[in-house]
Design a protein around this motif. Structure first.
Motif, PDB file in Angstrom:
ATOM      1  N   THR A  18     -16.239  -5.515   8.471  1.00 48.00           N
ATOM      2  CA  THR A  18     -16.489  -4.205   7.879  1.00 48.00           C
ATOM      3  C   THR A  18     -15.455  -3.169   8.306  1.00 48.00           C
ATOM      4  OG1 THR A  18     -18.020  -3.677   9.678  1.00 48.00           O
ATOM      5  CG2 THR A  18     -18.949  -4.623   7.674  1.00 48.00           C
ATOM      6  N   SER A  19     -14.664  -3.459   9.348  1.00 54.47           N
ATOM      7  CA  SER A  19     -13.640  -2.528   9.810  1.00 54.47           C
ATOM      8  C   SER A  19     -12.327  -3.276  10.028  1.00 54.47           C
ATOM      9  CB  SER A  19     -14.075  -1.853  11.106  1.00 54.47           C
ATOM     10  OG  SER A  19     -15.260  -1.120  10.913  1.00 54.47           O
ATOM     11  N   PRO A  20     -11.627  -3.592   8.948  1.00 50.97           N
ATOM     12  CA  PRO A  20     -10.360  -4.319   9.096  1.00 50.97           C
ATOM     13  C   PRO A  20      -9.404  -3.550   9.992  1.00 50.97           C
ATOM     14  CG  PRO A  20     -11.040  -4.172   6.800  1.00 50.97           C
ATOM     15  CD  PRO A  20     -11.933  -3.261   7.571  1.00 50.97           C
ATOM     16  N   ASP A  21      -8.628  -4.264  10.793  1.00 52.84           N
ATOM     17  CA  ASP A  21      -7.687  -3.571  11.662  1.00 52.84           C
ATOM     18  C   ASP A  21      -6.602  -2.905  10.823  1.00 52.84           C
ATOM     19  OD1 ASP A  21      -5.664  -5.457  11.043  1.00 52.84           O
ATOM     20  OD2 ASP A  21      -6.288  -6.756  12.672  1.00 52.84           O
ATOM     21  N   GLU A  22      -5.868  -2.024  11.438  1.00 52.95           N
ATOM     22  CA  GLU A  22      -4.915  -1.202  10.693  1.00 52.95           C
ATOM     23  C   GLU A  22      -3.851  -2.031   9.987  1.00 52.95           C
ATOM     24  OE1 GLU A  22      -3.284   1.736  13.243  1.00 52.95           O
ATOM     25  OE2 GLU A  22      -5.200   2.743  13.611  1.00 52.95           O
ATOM     26  N   ARG A  23      -3.405  -3.097  10.637  1.00 49.15           N
ATOM     27  CA  ARG A  23      -2.368  -3.918  10.014  1.00 49.15           C
ATOM     28  C   ARG A  23      -2.901  -4.576   8.743  1.00 49.15           C
ATOM     29  NH1 ARG A  23      -1.342  -6.806  13.961  1.00 49.15           N
ATOM     30  NH2 ARG A  23       0.594  -5.828  14.693  1.00 49.15           N
ATOM     31  N   GLU A  24      -4.085  -5.145   8.833  1.00 49.11           N
ATOM     32  CA  GLU A  24      -4.663  -5.815   7.672  1.00 49.11           C
ATOM     33  C   GLU A  24      -4.911  -4.813   6.535  1.00 49.11           C
ATOM     34  OE1 GLU A  24      -8.306  -8.878   7.077  1.00 49.11           O
ATOM     35  OE2 GLU A  24      -8.836  -6.829   7.611  1.00 49.11           O
ATOM     36  N   GLN A  25      -5.433  -3.652   6.864  1.00 48.47           N
ATOM     37  CA  GLN A  25      -5.685  -2.661   5.833  1.00 48.47           C
ATOM     38  C   GLN A  25      -4.384  -2.207   5.175  1.00 48.47           C
ATOM     39  OE1 GLN A  25      -8.704   0.104   6.662  1.00 48.47           O
ATOM     40  NE2 GLN A  25      -8.198   1.490   4.985  1.00 48.47           N
ATOM     41  N   LEU A  26      -3.331  -2.059   5.977  1.00 45.08           N
ATOM     42  CA  LEU A  26      -2.033  -1.704   5.417  1.00 45.08           C
ATOM     43  C   LEU A  26      -1.529  -2.799   4.477  1.00 45.08           C
ATOM     44  CD1 LEU A  26       0.449   0.116   5.264  1.00 45.08           C
ATOM     45  CD2 LEU A  26       1.313  -1.007   7.342  1.00 45.08           C
ATOM     46  N   ARG A  54     -12.011 -11.621  -1.358  1.00 45.15           N
ATOM     47  CA  ARG A  54     -11.346 -12.358  -2.434  1.00 45.15           C
ATOM     48  C   ARG A  54      -9.828 -12.452  -2.204  1.00 45.15           C
ATOM     49  NH1 ARG A  54     -14.711 -13.569  -6.463  1.00 45.15           N
ATOM     50  NH2 ARG A  54     -16.814 -12.753  -6.199  1.00 45.15           N
ATOM     51  N   ILE A  55      -9.266 -11.457  -1.575  1.00 48.65           N
ATOM     52  CA  ILE A  55      -7.838 -11.538  -1.228  1.00 48.65           C
ATOM     53  C   ILE A  55      -7.606 -12.664  -0.228  1.00 48.65           C
ATOM     54  CG2 ILE A  55      -5.985 -10.358   0.004  1.00 48.65           C
ATOM     55  CD1 ILE A  55      -6.893  -7.756  -1.362  1.00 48.65           C
ATOM     56  N   TRP A  56      -8.481 -12.758   0.771  1.00 46.15           N
ATOM     57  CA  TRP A  56      -8.315 -13.841   1.743  1.00 46.15           C
ATOM     58  C   TRP A  56      -8.548 -15.207   1.098  1.00 46.15           C
ATOM     59  CZ3 TRP A  56      -5.673 -14.228   5.865  1.00 46.15           C
ATOM     60  CH2 TRP A  56      -5.446 -13.114   6.680  1.00 46.15           C
ATOM     61  N   HIS A  57      -9.455 -15.276   0.160  1.00 49.67           N
ATOM     62  CA  HIS A  57      -9.632 -16.523  -0.591  1.00 49.67           C
ATOM     63  C   HIS A  57      -8.322 -16.914  -1.271  1.00 49.67           C
ATOM     64  CE1 HIS A  57     -10.962 -19.389  -3.602  1.00 49.67           C
ATOM     65  NE2 HIS A  57     -10.493 -18.587  -4.541  1.00 49.67           N
ATOM     66  N   GLN A  58      -7.631 -15.934  -1.846  1.00 48.68           N
ATOM     67  CA  GLN A  58      -6.397 -16.239  -2.555  1.00 48.68           C
ATOM     68  C   GLN A  58      -5.271 -16.558  -1.596  1.00 48.68           C
ATOM     69  OE1 GLN A  58      -7.121 -16.546  -5.587  1.00 48.68           O
ATOM     70  NE2 GLN A  58      -5.123 -17.319  -6.244  1.00 48.68           N
ATOM     71  N   VAL A  59      -5.267 -15.938  -0.412  1.00 46.49           N
ATOM     72  CA  VAL A  59      -4.292 -16.303   0.615  1.00 46.49           C
ATOM     73  C   VAL A  59      -4.365 -17.802   0.887  1.00 46.49           C
ATOM     74  CG1 VAL A  59      -3.745 -16.099   3.072  1.00 46.49           C
ATOM     75  CG2 VAL A  59      -4.149 -14.032   1.717  1.00 46.49           C
ATOM     76  N   HIS A  60      -5.575 -18.293   1.091  1.00 43.01           N
ATOM     77  CA  HIS A  60      -5.746 -19.724   1.375  1.00 43.01           C
ATOM     78  C   HIS A  60      -5.439 -20.580   0.154  1.00 43.01           C
ATOM     79  CE1 HIS A  60      -7.664 -19.548   5.433  1.00 43.01           C
ATOM     80  NE2 HIS A  60      -7.845 -18.300   5.052  1.00 43.01           N
ATOM     81  N   ALA A  61      -5.832 -20.126  -1.020  1.00 35.72           N
ATOM     82  CA  ALA A  61      -5.592 -20.893  -2.234  1.00 35.72           C
ATOM     83  C   ALA A  61      -4.099 -21.058  -2.510  1.00 35.72           C
ATOM     84  CB  ALA A  61      -6.273 -20.222  -3.426  1.00 35.72           C
ATOM     85  N   GLU A  62      -3.304 -20.045  -2.150  1.00 38.95           N
ATOM     86  CA  GLU A  62      -1.853 -20.099  -2.369  1.00 38.95           C
ATOM     87  C   GLU A  62      -1.116 -20.764  -1.209  1.00 38.95           C
ATOM     88  OE1 GLU A  62      -0.418 -19.370  -5.129  1.00 38.95           O
ATOM     89  OE2 GLU A  62      -2.104 -18.400  -6.154  1.00 38.95           O
ATOM     90  N   ARG A  63      -1.867 -21.210  -0.214  1.00 39.18           N
ATOM     91  CA  ARG A  63      -1.292 -21.932   0.935  1.00 39.18           C
ATOM     92  C   ARG A  63      -0.285 -21.091   1.707  1.00 39.18           C
ATOM     93  NH1 ARG A  63      -2.993 -27.157   0.722  1.00 39.18           N
ATOM     94  NH2 ARG A  63      -3.720 -27.934  -1.303  1.00 39.18           N
ATOM     95  N   VAL A  64      -0.631 -19.814   1.880  1.00 35.80           N
ATOM     96  CA  VAL A  64       0.134 -18.951   2.765  1.00 35.80           C
ATOM     97  C   VAL A  64      -0.791 -18.507   3.891  1.00 35.80           C
ATOM     98  CG1 VAL A  64       1.770 -18.210   1.003  1.00 35.80           C
ATOM     99  CG2 VAL A  64      -0.364 -16.940   1.290  1.00 35.80           C
ATOM    100  N   THR A  65      -0.270 -17.756   4.842  1.00 33.14           N
ATOM    101  CA  THR A  65      -1.070 -17.455   6.028  1.00 33.14           C
ATOM    102  C   THR A  65      -1.388 -15.976   6.198  1.00 33.14           C
ATOM    103  OG1 THR A  65       0.945 -17.334   7.372  1.00 33.14           O
ATOM    104  CG2 THR A  65      -0.203 -19.462   7.266  1.00 33.14           C
ATOM    105  N   THR A  66      -0.709 -15.100   5.469  1.00 33.73           N
ATOM    106  CA  THR A  66      -0.953 -13.669   5.626  1.00 33.73           C
ATOM    107  C   THR A  66      -1.033 -13.002   4.259  1.00 33.73           C
ATOM    108  OG1 THR A  66       1.388 -13.040   5.671  1.00 33.73           O
ATOM    109  CG2 THR A  66       0.356 -13.650   7.782  1.00 33.73           C
ATOM    110  N   ILE A  67      -1.623 -11.804   4.239  1.00 33.27           N
ATOM    111  CA  ILE A  67      -1.679 -11.029   3.005  1.00 33.27           C
ATOM    112  C   ILE A  67      -0.275 -10.602   2.596  1.00 33.27           C
ATOM    113  CG2 ILE A  67      -2.582  -8.927   1.937  1.00 33.27           C
ATOM    114  CD1 ILE A  67      -5.008  -9.193   3.815  1.00 33.27           C
ATOM    115  N   SER A  68       0.572 -10.316   3.557  1.00 28.89           N
ATOM    116  CA  SER A  68       1.958  -9.955   3.240  1.00 28.89           C
ATOM    117  C   SER A  68       2.674 -11.103   2.536  1.00 28.89           C
ATOM    118  CB  SER A  68       2.703  -9.565   4.513  1.00 28.89           C
ATOM    119  OG  SER A  68       2.195  -8.360   5.047  1.00 28.89           O
ATOM    120  N   ALA A  69       2.429 -12.325   2.980  1.00 26.80           N
ATOM    121  CA  ALA A  69       3.036 -13.486   2.320  1.00 26.80           C
ATOM    122  C   ALA A  69       2.497 -13.641   0.902  1.00 26.80           C
ATOM    123  CB  ALA A  69       2.765 -14.749   3.141  1.00 26.80           C
TER     124      ALA A  69
END
Length: 291
Positions: A18-26, A54-69
């Motif tokens: 419920t409170s993503p850290d600043e890096r993740e929110q950025l 849903r963003i994290w679901h897509q991170v895994h679906a695309e076989r990357v490790t971060t939202i930036s990737a």
């Protein structure tokens, strides 16, 4: 997909649900800003918990490790972007979903529609179209379909293509038949489709008065005047700013005494348009515009 489908993705302990850290929110903000500026799709005012899941679901679906990737891939790969939109647009629906609502619609709205010379219905956020075909069947059984036009819109082009074709999995027909019967259906549900191998295709006459088009509730404007607007289980994924925008759009698009149908978890209350409607059915969240 439903929220439970994403239980394997980051939880409270790992990332702070419920409170993503600043890096993740950025990272999330940069991804959404990039999608908006490059492709014109605006998810920036979607509710964060569901969006993040849903963003994290897509991170895994695309076989990357971060939202930036994921962002890098989305900005350089149109197909990756389309997969992200499909995931974020939450294509969840079924025929005659919440049968009691359709039964109430027959009892309380259909008599109003009989007085109109012409009927326009807008299904906003129609997903793959099951609700649209449900409405066509209902209006057909009430003798109103010939004077009706159903406008079905969604921001997801892949979902709209499924809706246009009217082809659905045969394994769903048992549930859909029960929903239809519980909704007050007057015929045999199997009359409305033809089975082909593992799929069914709905009868062509149901599609004759349907118009499908891409429309984004977050960015697009009103495009017609309607007697009925359905928008169920869509705005629960929006934040307050976007919900208010959509309510303004619907109020602008509804004719006087037009009917707004919302999802079970949604309401017109606590919006600036509260006093512009009177309830037709408080339980089923059906409202009639009075000013």
């Amino acid at each position: 997909m439903t929220p439970s489908d994403f239980s394997e993705y980051p939880d409270n302990d790992t990332y702070g649900w419920t409170s993503p850290d600043e890096r993740e929110q950025l990272e999330i903000e940069l991804l959404l800003e990039g999608v908006h500026r490059l492709y014109g799709y605006d998810f920036r005012n979607y509710a964060l918990p569901s969006l993040r899941r849903r963003i994290w679901h897509q991170v895994h679906a695309e076989r990357v490790t971060t939202i930036s990737a994921l962002q890098e891939k989305v900005l350089h790969d149109r197909e990756c972007f389309e997969r992200l939109v499909y995931s974020l647009s939450i294509p969840v629906t079924e025929m005659f979903r919440d049968p009691s609502l359709f039964r109430a619609f027959r009892e309380k709205v259909v008599p109003l529609l009989r007085t109109y010379p012409y009927i326009r219905v807008w299904h906003a956020g129609c997903s793959t179209g099951e609700e649209v075909y449900s409405m066509a069947i209902l209006l057909h059984e009430e003798g109103l379909y010939d004077k009706a036009r159903i406008y079905a819109t969604d921001m997801n082009g892949r979902s709209l293509q499924v809706a246009k074709e009217g082809v659905f999995g045969i394994e769903k027909m048992k549930l859909y038949t029960k929903n239809y019967q519980d909704a007050g259906g007057t015929r045999s549900f199997s009359e409305y489709y033809t089975a082909r191998y593992n799929s069914v295709i709905f009868q062509p006459f149901l599609r004759k008065n349907m118009i499908f088009a891409e429309h984004n509730l977050a960015t697009d404007q009103s495009f017609n005047e309607f007697n009925v607007i359905f928008c169920r289980n869509v705005m629960i994924y929006f934040d307050e700013t976007l919900r208010n925008r959509v309510h303004s759009l619907f109020h602008q698009s509804l004719s006087h005494f037009g009917v707004l149908v919302l999802g079970a978890k949604e309401s017109i209350h606590f919006t600036e348009y509260d006093d512009c409607y009177e309830p037709l059915d408080r339980v089923e969240k059906m409202y009639r515009k009075i000013k």
